[in-house]
Scaffold this active site. Sequence first.
Site, PDB file in Angstrom:
ATOM      1  CE  LYS A  65       8.382 -11.929 -14.312  1.00  0.00           C
ATOM      2  NZ  LYS A  65       9.093 -11.275 -15.514  1.00  0.00           N
ATOM      3  CG  ASN A 118      -0.119  -0.217   2.509  1.00  0.00           C
ATOM      4  OD1 ASN A 118       0.406   0.766   2.868  1.00  0.00           O
ATOM      5  ND2 ASN A 118      -0.512  -1.136   3.223  1.00  0.00           N
ATOM      6  N   PRO A 167      -1.796 -11.874  10.384  1.00  0.00           N
ATOM      7  CG  PRO A 167       0.210 -12.267  11.639  1.00  0.00           C
ATOM      8  CD  PRO A 167      -0.502 -12.277  10.218  1.00  0.00           C
ATOM      9  CG  ASP A 168      -4.889  -6.870  14.469  1.00  0.00           C
ATOM     10  OD1 ASP A 168      -4.191  -6.137  15.142  1.00  0.00           O
ATOM     11  OD2 ASP A 168      -6.005  -6.342  14.009  1.00  0.00           O
ATOM     12  CB  ILE A 169       1.076  -6.718  14.459  1.00  0.00           C
ATOM     13  CG1 ILE A 169       1.480  -7.541  13.244  1.00  0.00           C
ATOM     14  CG2 ILE A 169       2.457  -6.314  15.459  1.00  0.00           C
ATOM     15  CD1 ILE A 169       2.409  -6.706  12.309  1.00  0.00           C
ATOM     16  CG  ASP A 214      -6.280  -5.377   6.414  1.00  0.00           C
ATOM     17  OD1 ASP A 214      -5.786  -5.495   7.545  1.00  0.00           O
ATOM     18  OD2 ASP A 214      -6.882  -4.706   6.034  1.00  0.00           O
ATOM     19  CE  LYS A 237      -7.375  -3.704  15.018  1.00  0.00           C
ATOM     20  NZ  LYS A 237      -6.769  -3.769  14.154  1.00  0.00           N
ATOM     21  CE  LYS A 260     -10.610  -0.395  12.613  1.00  0.00           C
ATOM     22  NZ  LYS A 260     -10.107   0.476  11.177  1.00  0.00           N
ATOM     23  CG  PHE A 317      -2.242   5.230  13.914  1.00  0.00           C
ATOM     24  CD1 PHE A 317      -1.321   4.924  15.157  1.00  0.00           C
ATOM     25  CD2 PHE A 317      -2.269   6.558  13.468  1.00  0.00           C
ATOM     26  CE1 PHE A 317      -0.333   5.826  15.259  1.00  0.00           C
ATOM     27  CE2 PHE A 317      -1.368   7.554  14.014  1.00  0.00           C
ATOM     28  CZ  PHE A 317      -0.486   7.205  15.004  1.00  0.00           C
TER      29      PHE A 317
HETATM   30  O1  C5P Z   1      -8.118  -3.061  11.554  1.00  0.00           O
HETATM   31  P1  C5P Z   1      -7.272  -1.901  11.072  1.00  0.00           P
HETATM   32  O2  C5P Z   1      -6.148  -2.319  10.108  1.00  0.00           O
HETATM   33  O3  C5P Z   1      -8.014  -0.689  10.574  1.00  0.00           O
HETATM   34  O4  C5P Z   1      -6.406  -1.308  12.486  1.00  0.00           O
HETATM   35  C1  C5P Z   1      -5.449  -0.464  12.178  1.00  0.00           C
HETATM   36  C2  C5P Z   1      -4.719  -0.493  13.586  1.00  0.00           C
HETATM   37  O5  C5P Z   1      -4.011  -1.873  13.659  1.00  0.00           O
HETATM   38  C3  C5P Z   1      -3.278   0.035  13.119  1.00  0.00           C
HETATM   39  O6  C5P Z   1      -2.629   0.395  14.381  1.00  0.00           O
HETATM   40  C4  C5P Z   1      -2.404  -1.149  12.456  1.00  0.00           C
HETATM   41  O7  C5P Z   1      -1.000  -0.720  12.649  1.00  0.00           O
HETATM   42  C5  C5P Z   1      -2.768  -2.186  13.147  1.00  0.00           C
HETATM   43  N1  C5P Z   1      -2.767  -3.243  12.770  1.00  0.00           N
HETATM   44  C6  C5P Z   1      -1.945  -4.267  13.050  1.00  0.00           C
HETATM   45  N2  C5P Z   1      -1.931  -5.603  12.240  1.00  0.00           N
HETATM   46  C7  C5P Z   1      -2.659  -5.720  11.313  1.00  0.00           C
HETATM   47  C8  C5P Z   1      -3.763  -4.984  10.953  1.00  0.00           C
HETATM   48  C9  C5P Z   1      -3.623  -3.669  11.728  1.00  0.00           C
HETATM   49  O8  C5P Z   1      -1.331  -4.185  13.767  1.00  0.00           O
HETATM   50  N3  C5P Z   1      -2.770  -6.819  10.785  1.00  0.00           N
END
Ligand code: C5P
Length: 400
Positions: free
Chosen positions: A289, A210, A305-307, A279, A341, A337, A323
């Site tokens: 390739k 992105n 994974p959501d970090i 995501d 989270k 959110k 954020f």
């Molecule tokens: O769910 P969303 O992507 O909108 O959430 C944004 C927040 O979650 C940001 O702080 C982003 O750095 C964090 N994030 C993360 N890991 C992901 C997706 C989002 O840490 N896979």
Amino acid sequence: MGSLSNKRVLLGVTGGIAAYKSAELIRCLQGDGAEVRVAMTPAATEFITPLTLQALSGNPVSLELLDTAAEAAMGHIELARWADLILIAPASADFIARLCHGEGSDLLSTVCLASHGIIAVAPAMNMHMWGNPATQKNLRQLRSQGLPVFGPAVGYQACGDVGEGRMEDPAALATMAGNLFTSGLLKGKKVVITAGPTREALDPVRYISNHSSGKMGYALASAAMEAGASTVLISGPVQLSPPERIKTIAVESAAQMLEAALHEVEGADIFIAAAAVADYRPASVAEQKIKKNDDDMHIQLVKNPDIVATVAGLAKHPLTVGFAAETENLEHYATQKLRKKNLDLIIANDVSDTSIGFNSDDNRVLLVQPGANKALPIMNKNTLAHKLIEHIAALLKTAH
Ligand code: C5P
């Protein structure tokens, strides 16, 4: 508690009788630890000589925009980069108006235009000029852009009037300048910050990513470091140089970012997730390739994974900040959110306004947290980073 140790202050002197106080102001700023350079408008030189300010600051005074010798020594862009703070004192009504309009008609206004640091103004003018609706409108604009305005003080004026418009005393101005910095606020604390985009490989040469510039995360890392924290920046691929005095770990994918984050948050007091993590990632990465054979092609994606949620879910987790970039229902989605989270704070911004956010130098955010939310005005990302670090440091204090 303000201190200007290690800070570089460009004192901008504009044309007003209070310019005579600039000499003492240099001494006060230096006394609080700052390195000082001076830039003067042509009108300012009618009130005090550049030689006086050069002798006191110990540096050549910048005067002309189109002076080849001066530009070769330290050009206006370099000067803008050099300064942590540009303090315009005295700031005349005319200079304030020009600052509002983004003019670059002399060296000082051009340096202000080019600056990414903090610009503060200390107005000094006759009380009627100060009270003029045009001046007041300009001041409101500067404040709404996040520029600190110091004073003016009330009292006896050079023209004989008594009222509002005197420049604040030099010692008070130096203290106010020091208070802009958060030195010592996070002393002894460890802060881990993620920044930039992630890249999710499809094959050895292609990836999904992105447009995140990483500017906000990098500005936060610098502000945390300035606040005295031992700072770790985990960065996806960006065009920015690694900040000085900050441990920077370069990663590419979300999986690598998570691994680095889990390793670094051990013993951390604060985790700030400013990265725009992809995501989804391709379910498999081709070893060679991928060839174009068919007319259409399907890529299967799996969720990353959501970090930030993973860190917030740790048994012993730091104060965790995320954020949220939204195009509608900002407060509602950000609050959802925050809960989902399990975060302590969400810094939410409306990305439907393309003049701010993602790739821009400016941002306007809403602080969403349990209890009262707080909207901040639009400001540049460096100023915002300092304000956010102050806010987060205050949250950390109440959390313990
Ligand atoms: O769910 P969303 O992507 O909108 O959430 C944004 C927040 O979650 C940001 O702080 C982003 O750095 C964090 N994030 C993360 N890991 C992901 C997706 C989002 O840490 N896979």
